[in-house]
Design a protein around this motif. Sequence first.
Motif, PDB file in Angstrom:
ATOM      1  N   GLN A 330       0.642  -1.291   0.014  1.00  0.00           N
ATOM      2  CA  GLN A 330       0.013   0.041   0.030  1.00  0.00           C
ATOM      3  C   GLN A 330       0.765   1.292   0.093  1.00  0.00           C
ATOM      4  OE1 GLN A 330      -3.353  -0.264  -0.363  1.00  0.00           O
ATOM      5  NE2 GLN A 330      -3.067   1.986  -0.844  1.00  0.00           N
ATOM      6  N   PHE A 331       2.199   1.197   0.640  1.00  0.00           N
ATOM      7  CA  PHE A 331       2.890   2.382   0.658  1.00  0.00           C
ATOM      8  C   PHE A 331       3.281   2.751  -0.756  1.00  0.00           C
ATOM      9  CE2 PHE A 331       7.309   3.628   0.167  1.00  0.00           C
ATOM     10  CZ  PHE A 331       7.342   4.747   0.712  1.00  0.00           C
ATOM     11  N   TYR A 332       3.542   1.784  -1.573  1.00  0.00           N
ATOM     12  CA  TYR A 332       4.174   2.119  -3.113  1.00  0.00           C
ATOM     13  C   TYR A 332       2.835   2.571  -3.703  1.00  0.00           C
ATOM     14  CZ  TYR A 332       8.608   0.155  -1.949  1.00  0.00           C
ATOM     15  OH  TYR A 332       9.929   0.030  -1.105  1.00  0.00           O
ATOM     16  N   ILE A 333       1.757   2.022  -3.360  1.00  0.00           N
ATOM     17  CA  ILE A 333       0.435   2.506  -4.280  1.00  0.00           C
ATOM     18  C   ILE A 333       0.118   3.859  -3.981  1.00  0.00           C
ATOM     19  CG2 ILE A 333      -1.916   2.241  -4.412  1.00  0.00           C
ATOM     20  CD1 ILE A 333      -0.632   0.222  -6.077  1.00  0.00           C
ATOM     21  N   ASP A 334       0.392   4.087  -2.518  1.00  0.00           N
ATOM     22  CA  ASP A 334       0.040   5.655  -2.285  1.00  0.00           C
ATOM     23  C   ASP A 334       1.014   6.713  -2.744  1.00  0.00           C
ATOM     24  OD1 ASP A 334      -2.179   4.714  -0.825  1.00  0.00           O
ATOM     25  OD2 ASP A 334      -1.186   4.740   1.229  1.00  0.00           O
ATOM     26  N   GLN A 335       2.247   6.105  -3.111  1.00  0.00           N
ATOM     27  CA  GLN A 335       3.338   6.816  -3.465  1.00  0.00           C
ATOM     28  C   GLN A 335       3.159   7.237  -5.262  1.00  0.00           C
ATOM     29  OE1 GLN A 335       5.738   8.737  -1.712  1.00  0.00           O
ATOM     30  NE2 GLN A 335       4.537   8.014  -0.138  1.00  0.00           N
ATOM     31  N   GLY A 336       2.180   6.340  -5.565  1.00  0.00           N
ATOM     32  CA  GLY A 336       2.150   6.597  -7.080  1.00  0.00           C
ATOM     33  C   GLY A 336       2.653   5.704  -8.078  1.00  0.00           C
ATOM     34  N   SER A 345      -1.780  -7.039  -3.432  1.00  0.00           N
ATOM     35  CA  SER A 345      -1.670  -6.676  -2.062  1.00  0.00           C
ATOM     36  C   SER A 345      -2.555  -8.112  -1.539  1.00  0.00           C
ATOM     37  CB  SER A 345      -2.508  -5.675  -1.727  1.00  0.00           C
ATOM     38  OG  SER A 345      -2.917  -5.526  -0.174  1.00  0.00           O
ATOM     39  N   LYS A 371       9.225   5.764 -10.626  1.00  0.00           N
ATOM     40  CA  LYS A 371       7.967   4.965  -9.843  1.00  0.00           C
ATOM     41  C   LYS A 371       7.402   3.818 -10.265  1.00  0.00           C
ATOM     42  CE  LYS A 371       6.705   9.171  -7.040  1.00  0.00           C
ATOM     43  NZ  LYS A 371       5.725   9.881  -6.386  1.00  0.00           N
TER      44      LYS A 371
END
Length: 376
Positions: A330-336, A345, A371
């Motif tokens: 989720q961290f990487y998803i939130d960072q785009g 996930s 990214k």
Amino acid sequence: MKKLLLKSLAIIILITFYSCEEENAPIFVAQPDVDGIIFTNSFASNYLISEATKENIGDRLIWESADFGVTTNVTYEIQGSIDPTFSTFTIIGTTNENNFPVTISNFLDFAKELGLDADPSTTDSAGLANNVGQFFVRIKANVGTTDNLTTYSEFETINITWLEDIPTNTCNSLYVLGEGITDIGWNFPGIELTCDTNVLKAKARLGNANFRFFTTVGDWDSGLDYKYFENEGYTIDANLENAGDNFSFIGTPGIYTITIDDANKTIQLEASSSLWAVGDAVPGGWSFSGETVEFTENTPDIWSASIELNNNIFRFFQTFGTYDTNNNFQFYIDQGFTIDSNFESDGGPDANFNFIGTAGTYNLTINAVEKTITLN
């Protein structure tokens, strides 16, 4: 006695004649102004407003005097509303003249009623800047103390833009280059250090050589050397030394985050850190051990390693031996980030990576520049 009677009769005749004159004098009656009121000033296409200018006059409204058919005292009421129907309105002011100054403070009152603000971080329901809107003004004229003789102007639209606040804790970018910035050398534009709340940061590969900061790309005279920061009272990292017009890096060559904190007046270097993959899908399982695969940052902001994957879950950790959820799916998803389709996930509270591809050995790359997380 006869003379006294004659004088009395003459006075009575004069009084009677005067009374008749009064009764025959014309009587002027005010009539409604069928033409209404017309604004004669030119309105701006947009008005810029701010708290700093609230005492200024935004515009002076000017209109043709109302014509009620007689010379009489007319009261004008300046009305404003965020609704063009004026179902509700605010009385901005009243006057007996045919002009009235409307201040920026009045404009701000309507801006606040519209829910506008000067905060650059807020947006409206459409995701647009929340500092643009419009309100409406009109003039009401009436004679006397009743509304029996009243006329209105057509409304005019006032477009406003509330100037957004510019944070005072920001700074301009700097650009670093030189032999000590081994991937760049003495070539503009160098590496840009971007500013966030008076802190400039960039990642660079450092070697044991010289470099310098510049305020302007292509301008050699805009250089800021070691002595400049020293004179400004900065505390400078021990891995950097004064080299005349430059900095000299004397530490262990590698990738570092360069941080210039203008608020605390410090220049610091932080060596690159690795990432480690831990979980049932990777060698070593959920234990930190000699089998745990380390992802090294061989290029600034790009981590990679060869890793054996099976169909299970794992996640990345930025400190060896410390369990956290800082680098989960989720961290990487939130960072785009765009993440390889072989990962998903696991849907749990830790938001682990779940490998759903074909088991095998892959080259896994986390690229924070583009990214992306890719498998090859």
